[in-house]
Design a protein around this motif. Structure first.
Motif, PDB file in Angstrom:
ATOM      1  N   GLN A 251       0.699  -1.159   0.013  1.00 21.81           N
ATOM      2  CA  GLN A 251       0.045   0.122   0.047  1.00 21.81           C
ATOM      3  C   GLN A 251       1.054   1.079  -0.077  1.00 21.81           C
ATOM      4  O   GLN A 251       1.929   1.092   0.579  1.00 21.81           O
ATOM      5  CB  GLN A 251      -0.939   0.085   1.348  1.00 21.81           C
ATOM      6  CG  GLN A 251      -1.978   1.129   1.258  1.00 21.81           C
ATOM      7  CD  GLN A 251      -2.816   1.216   2.376  1.00 21.81           C
ATOM      8  OE1 GLN A 251      -2.744   0.229   3.325  1.00 21.81           O
ATOM      9  NE2 GLN A 251      -3.625   1.992   2.773  1.00 21.81           N
ATOM     10  N   LYS A 252       0.447   2.315  -0.826  1.00 21.47           N
ATOM     11  CA  LYS A 252       1.182   3.410  -0.868  1.00 21.47           C
ATOM     12  C   LYS A 252       0.280   4.508  -0.705  1.00 21.47           C
ATOM     13  O   LYS A 252      -0.782   4.686  -1.258  1.00 21.47           O
ATOM     14  CB  LYS A 252       2.137   3.590  -2.058  1.00 21.47           C
ATOM     15  CG  LYS A 252       2.982   4.839  -2.263  1.00 21.47           C
ATOM     16  CD  LYS A 252       3.590   4.772  -3.424  1.00 21.47           C
ATOM     17  CE  LYS A 252       4.601   5.808  -3.782  1.00 21.47           C
ATOM     18  NZ  LYS A 252       5.214   5.929  -5.112  1.00 21.47           N
ATOM     19  N   GLU A 253       0.780   5.679   0.055  1.00 21.04           N
ATOM     20  CA  GLU A 253      -0.160   6.840   0.399  1.00 21.04           C
ATOM     21  C   GLU A 253       0.786   8.107  -0.056  1.00 21.04           C
ATOM     22  O   GLU A 253       2.059   8.288  -0.021  1.00 21.04           O
ATOM     23  CB  GLU A 253      -0.540   7.078   1.788  1.00 21.04           C
ATOM     24  CG  GLU A 253      -1.626   5.922   2.143  1.00 21.04           C
ATOM     25  CD  GLU A 253      -2.240   6.569   3.607  1.00 21.04           C
ATOM     26  OE1 GLU A 253      -1.862   7.169   4.156  1.00 21.04           O
ATOM     27  OE2 GLU A 253      -3.232   5.857   4.025  1.00 21.04           O
ATOM     28  N   ARG A 254       0.249   9.122  -0.581  1.00 26.99           N
ATOM     29  CA  ARG A 254       0.821  10.430  -0.953  1.00 26.99           C
ATOM     30  C   ARG A 254      -0.033  11.569  -0.908  1.00 26.99           C
ATOM     31  O   ARG A 254      -1.536  11.185  -0.986  1.00 26.99           O
ATOM     32  CB  ARG A 254       1.452  10.255  -2.153  1.00 26.99           C
ATOM     33  CG  ARG A 254       0.472  10.153  -3.440  1.00 26.99           C
ATOM     34  CD  ARG A 254       1.319  10.114  -4.749  1.00 26.99           C
ATOM     35  NE  ARG A 254       0.462  10.302  -5.859  1.00 26.99           N
ATOM     36  CZ  ARG A 254      -0.452   9.472  -6.699  1.00 26.99           C
ATOM     37  NH1 ARG A 254      -0.332   8.089  -5.736  1.00 26.99           N
ATOM     38  NH2 ARG A 254      -1.181   9.671  -7.384  1.00 26.99           N
ATOM     39  N   VAL A 255       0.347  12.707  -0.800  1.00 26.37           N
ATOM     40  CA  VAL A 255      -0.260  13.822  -0.742  1.00 26.37           C
ATOM     41  C   VAL A 255      -0.015  14.665  -1.802  1.00 26.37           C
ATOM     42  O   VAL A 255       0.993  14.893  -2.367  1.00 26.37           O
ATOM     43  CB  VAL A 255       0.024  14.755   0.424  1.00 26.37           C
ATOM     44  CG1 VAL A 255      -0.879  15.900   0.372  1.00 26.37           C
ATOM     45  CG2 VAL A 255      -0.206  14.118   1.585  1.00 26.37           C
ATOM     46  N   THR A 256      -1.105  14.976  -2.748  1.00 24.62           N
ATOM     47  CA  THR A 256      -0.946  15.599  -4.038  1.00 24.62           C
ATOM     48  C   THR A 256      -2.104  16.561  -4.137  1.00 24.62           C
ATOM     49  O   THR A 256      -2.938  16.782  -3.121  1.00 24.62           O
ATOM     50  CB  THR A 256      -1.047  14.625  -5.055  1.00 24.62           C
ATOM     51  OG1 THR A 256      -0.717  15.228  -6.477  1.00 24.62           O
ATOM     52  CG2 THR A 256      -2.316  13.690  -5.370  1.00 24.62           C
ATOM     53  N   THR A 257      -2.096  17.451  -5.382  1.00 24.42           N
ATOM     54  CA  THR A 257      -3.052  18.200  -5.633  1.00 24.42           C
ATOM     55  C   THR A 257      -3.752  17.777  -6.792  1.00 24.42           C
ATOM     56  O   THR A 257      -3.238  17.113  -7.652  1.00 24.42           O
ATOM     57  CB  THR A 257      -2.484  19.902  -5.852  1.00 24.42           C
ATOM     58  OG1 THR A 257      -1.505  19.655  -6.773  1.00 24.42           O
ATOM     59  CG2 THR A 257      -1.906  20.003  -4.586  1.00 24.42           C
ATOM     60  N   ALA A 258      -5.188  18.248  -6.810  1.00 23.93           N
ATOM     61  CA  ALA A 258      -5.932  17.824  -8.101  1.00 23.93           C
ATOM     62  C   ALA A 258      -7.163  18.890  -8.138  1.00 23.93           C
ATOM     63  O   ALA A 258      -7.241  19.601  -7.192  1.00 23.93           O
ATOM     64  CB  ALA A 258      -6.509  16.314  -8.154  1.00 23.93           C
ATOM     65  N   THR A 259      -7.772  18.836  -9.440  1.00 33.12           N
ATOM     66  CA  THR A 259      -8.908  19.784  -9.522  1.00 33.12           C
ATOM     67  C   THR A 259     -10.139  18.900  -9.280  1.00 33.12           C
ATOM     68  O   THR A 259     -10.563  18.098  -9.939  1.00 33.12           O
ATOM     69  CB  THR A 259      -8.847  20.180 -10.955  1.00 33.12           C
ATOM     70  OG1 THR A 259      -7.607  20.989 -11.098  1.00 33.12           O
ATOM     71  CG2 THR A 259      -9.908  21.231 -11.094  1.00 33.12           C
ATOM     72  N   LEU A 260     -10.828  19.842  -8.150  1.00 33.14           N
ATOM     73  CA  LEU A 260     -12.295  18.915  -7.701  1.00 33.14           C
ATOM     74  C   LEU A 260     -13.297  19.945  -8.071  1.00 33.14           C
ATOM     75  O   LEU A 260     -13.191  21.032  -7.363  1.00 33.14           O
ATOM     76  CB  LEU A 260     -12.178  18.542  -6.421  1.00 33.14           C
ATOM     77  CG  LEU A 260     -11.191  17.272  -6.054  1.00 33.14           C
ATOM     78  CD1 LEU A 260     -11.374  16.730  -4.682  1.00 33.14           C
ATOM     79  CD2 LEU A 260     -11.254  16.010  -7.098  1.00 33.14           C
ATOM     80  N   HIS A 261     -14.260  19.689  -8.821  1.00 29.44           N
ATOM     81  CA  HIS A 261     -15.380  20.733  -8.727  1.00 29.44           C
ATOM     82  C   HIS A 261     -14.903  22.121  -9.479  1.00 29.44           C
ATOM     83  O   HIS A 261     -15.498  23.021  -9.103  1.00 29.44           O
ATOM     84  CB  HIS A 261     -16.347  20.732  -7.680  1.00 29.44           C
ATOM     85  CG  HIS A 261     -16.644  19.553  -7.203  1.00 29.44           C
ATOM     86  ND1 HIS A 261     -17.782  18.864  -7.673  1.00 29.44           N
ATOM     87  CD2 HIS A 261     -16.311  18.582  -5.910  1.00 29.44           C
ATOM     88  CE1 HIS A 261     -17.937  17.606  -6.888  1.00 29.44           C
ATOM     89  NE2 HIS A 261     -16.936  17.560  -6.005  1.00 29.44           N
TER      90      HIS A 261
END
Length: 787
Positions: A251-261
């Motif tokens: 399992q791998k977790e990361r913090v990123t940015t994305a465009t939501l709504h």
């Protein structure tokens, strides 16, 4: 009755023939017996193999008769195999496991009949009534060698275990479908975007939150268009990142940015491998948390950066009396190690370590003093103290309580401010002494053009009085005073331009002037960081005179070279013409053109010709050596084979070598090409070879060897000329290299002449190098290197 010999012979022949025939018959019978036994053994082996085979054959003839092993009867629950296919049906279907059902027999009969008519193969699977055994039947038209009447061959396989496994798999699949349906419902109801990727890392399932996040119509549109919620990072798409999780099974977790709504949000993305089925993932919106965290971090970093810029030391302790921050001046002032903040040392430990380093005041009862200062954490008022330390250091300590129960400790080093005035006076005196001790004349001008500071050499260089400079004159007044001492007073404008460029334009500029007393001065203006301008002046009178002397000497050398060239040209003609005339007349005398001459006169003529040849050679050597040293020797290079070149030189001296009773070895391979002037290099190598011949006693040996080329070496081609003659000592070799006298024997002086220096010059003209080593009593070795 007596038998004639002929009859006896015939009877013997018949008996012999009968015996031979009987022997042949017995041998053939023995072979047939062995063949029969081998065939029986093979049949038994084949029968055993058929009995142990995973499939059982059943031959069905056209009339319905069947042939099959008894093992098939046991599989079908029969006591024995029937004769016809129709008899495979159980007489009583309620009697348990006894054959096939009527429907199964009917289906099998139809398949067999179709195969017998059309030769089409078939496959069916049956389970005998009341039996847990599953059978697979594969039928085809039998080979004519097996049954020539158009029979069908049916192979019966037992796949009971495979059928059981298949049943279990169906049950597991049904349970998985049920679980998957429940999971899909859970995923669909989740408030965060969730997705599932197959083995090919393509999206196969997304929930409604995912669809809303990417503003798609529905989940089918997302899957069809493979619309990604996340963006590529570090050159890897979301599918590639999921591929890494799938392959690592972690399992791998990361913090990123994305465009939501339509808004840029911060997401915590998690990818979880689902065995070999694929990868599932979800994204949680943590934008609000990140925003608060960023604001807090930005405030903390800004505060700490601001504190790092302060000249005073600042440290922060929390309510647990642990160090959480210390700026650079504080760490430097109290000599804190790099890990002090990471270790969160306590306040009492900080005081103890500071005392060990001599950074706390000297007190009689330190433990009590430390407890009093630890009480600052319980006080609501600011505390201020003065800490006088050993060595004259004086600290001002301020403890400011914080709302969370901690304190801010401020430490200011006031030692420098106390000693600043005394230091300033010392610096001023040092600056004045430094400027006065410089060789250059210096003056510092303020932006308004007035003279602020100067050294002792400045007044003497320009011919000014110290009283005049003590008035701190302006630039115009200074230039007016300097102009009186210049050979051209108008050149003061150049000095003024340099001062103006240094003070106002903030650029460097320089120039030269001539004083009326004949001195030459070089000056330059340099802008200073404080806005002032520096004027430096240097007396270059001596260097100017030296430069002029060098120019005159260079002109003289050029004229000497021209005279030398003309001398060589004249001497080349003046030397050769008399020698040619003397040699010509001597040859005429020897040929008898002036009449017959006696034997004694002939010897004199031969001596004259020998002396002329020797003198001609020496003249050529002198001229060539002079031209080489002057750089006027013409060199015309051509490609030549080195071994052929050396062989020609040896052949030319073959008579001299034989006459001297010497041995000579020439070693090397053909094909070594060199670019040389054959005439000039031939003279150089010939001189070395002549020296070797002359310096080697009878029965001596001379070696000429072409060395192997070194690809990494400096020289492309090298060869050696060595002898085992008398050799020379080091001082004799040095004189020989200069063309001087090498040895003395009584009244006779033996000279090497100009052969070796000329050889060295000619080899150098080819871009090569001559190395000569010699040892007295051992011999001489010359190594010629060519590029």
């Amino acid at each position: 009755m007596e038998l004639s010999p002929l009859i006896l012979a015939i009877i013997g022949l018949v008996l012999a023939a009968w015996a031979a025939g009987a022997a042949v018959m017995m041998i053939r019978a023995s072979k047939k017996t062995r063949r029969t036994k081998a065939l029986q053994t093979s049949l038994k082996r084949m029968q055993r193999m058929m009995d142990m085979a995973p499939a059982i054959p059943m031959l069905v003839r056209v009339d319905g008769r069947i042939e099959a092993p008894e093992r098939l009867a046991r599989w079908l629950g029969l006591e024995a195999m029937p004769n016809y296919l129709s008899e495979l049906a159980a007489e009583d279907e309620d009697a348990g496991h006894q054959g096939l059902s009527d429907a199964q027999v009917k289906t099998l009969s139809e398949k067999v009949r179709l195969t017998q008519k059309s030769a089409a193969p078939f496959q069916i699977a049956i389970t005998p009534p009341g039996s847990g055994r599953s059978l697979a039947l594969q039928g085809a038209l039998a080979d004519p060698q097996v049954s020539p009447g158009g029979a069908a061959l049916v192979w019966v396989f037992d796949f009971t275990e495979s059928q059981d496994e298949l049943s279990l798999m169906r049950q597991a699949a049904s349970q998985a479908e049920s679980d998957f349906a429940a999971l899909v419902g859970l995923i669909e109801a989740a408030p965060v975007p969730m997705w599932f990727r197959g083995r090919d890392m393509r999206l196969q399932l997304v929930n409604q939150a995912y669809v809303d996040a990417v503003d798609a119509e529905d989940a089918a549109a997302v899957i069809e268009g493979q619309i990604e919620l996340l963006e590529a990072e570090d050159g890897k798409s979301p599918a590639q990142q999921a591929r890494g999780v799938f392959e690592a099974l972690e399992q791998k977790e990361r913090v990123t940015t994305a465009t939501l709504h339509g808004e840029r949000r911060t997401l915590r993305v998690s990818n979880q491998p689902l065995g070999k089925e694929g990868v599932t993932g979800y994204a949680i919106d943590i934008e609000e948390q990140q925003q608060v965290l960023r604001e807090f971090r930005a405030f903390r970093e800004a505060q700490r950066e601001m504190l790092d810029q302060l000249s005073v030391g600042v440290a922060q302790f929390n309510d647990a009396e642990e160090l959480t921050f210390a700026n650079q001046p504080f760490r430097r002032l109290f000599e804190l190690p790099d890990g002090a903040v990471r270790e969160n040392i306590r306040f009492d430990r900080f005081l103890s370590e500071a005392r060990e380093k001599g950074l706390t005041p000297e007190v009689r009862d330190f433990p009590e003093w430390r407890r009093e200062h630890a009480a600052w954490f319980d006080s609501a008022d600011m505390q201020e103290e003065a800490w006088p330390l050993a060595g004259g250091v004086h600290l001002r300590i301020v403890a400011q309580p914080l709302p969370d129960g901690g304190i801010v400790l401020v430490a200011e080093d006031q030692t420098e401010s106390l000693a600043l005035s005394a230091t300033r006076d010392t610096l001023l005196r040092t600056r004045t002494a430094t400027l006065d001790s410089l060789f250059e004349a210096l003056a510092i001008f303020a932006p308004d053009g007035s003279v602020q500071l100067w050294n002792r050499s400045f007044a003497g260089t320009w011919g000014l009085s110290s009283e005049f400079l003590d008035t701190h004159p302006s630039a115009d007044a200074l230039l007016e005073a300097i102009g009186k001492n210049l050979s051209k007073p108008s050149e003061t404008r150049r000095i003024g331009a340099v001062v103006r460029a240094a003070t106002l334009d903030r650029t460097e500029k320089e120039g030269r002037v001539q004083l009326s007393d004949g001195r030459s001065l070089r000056f330059a203006g340099v802008p200073l960081p404080d806005g002032n301008g520096l004027l430096t002046v240097l007396d270059i009178t001596d260097s100017q005179k030296a430069e002029q002397a060098l120019r005159e000497r260079a002109v003289a050398l050029e004229e000497a070279d021209a005279v030398k060239a003309r001398f060589l040209a004249n001497m080349s003609y003046e030397f050769r013409t008399p020698l040619t005339t003397i040699g010509g007349y001597a040859e005429l005398l020897k040929s008898g053109a002036a009449g017959e001459i006696g034997d004694g006169a002939g010897e004199y003529v031969d001596s004259i010709l020998t002396a002329v040849a020797r003198l001609t050679e020496q003249v050529e050597n002198v001229l060539d050596l002079s031209q080489s040293e002057a750089g006027l020797l013409p060199i015309t290079k051509e490609d030549a084979d080195l071994l052929t070149f050396l062989t020609k030189l040896v052949r030319e001296r073959e008579t001299a070598i034989i006459k001297a009773q010497l041995g000579l070895d020439l070693k090397g391979k053909r094909g070594r090409k060199v670019e040389i002037d054959a005439r000039q290099l031939g003279r150089a190598v010939g001189n070395l070879l002549d020296n070797a011949i002359n310096g080697t006693p009878p029965d001596g040996h001379i070696l000429i060897e072409i060395l192997k080329s070194d690809p990494e070496g400096e020289w492309r081609t090298s060869f050696v000329i060595s002898d085992n003659g008398a050799g020379m000592a080091s001082d004799e070799l040095e004189r020989a290299l200069d063309g001087g006298r090498s040895t003395e024997d009584g009244d006779n002086e033996k000279r090497t002449g100009l052969g070796i220096p000329l050889a060295r010059q000619l080899i150098a003209a080819h871009g090569g190098l001559l190395e000569i080593t010699s040892e007295e009593g051992v011999g001489t070795t010359a190594v010629i290197h060519l590029p």
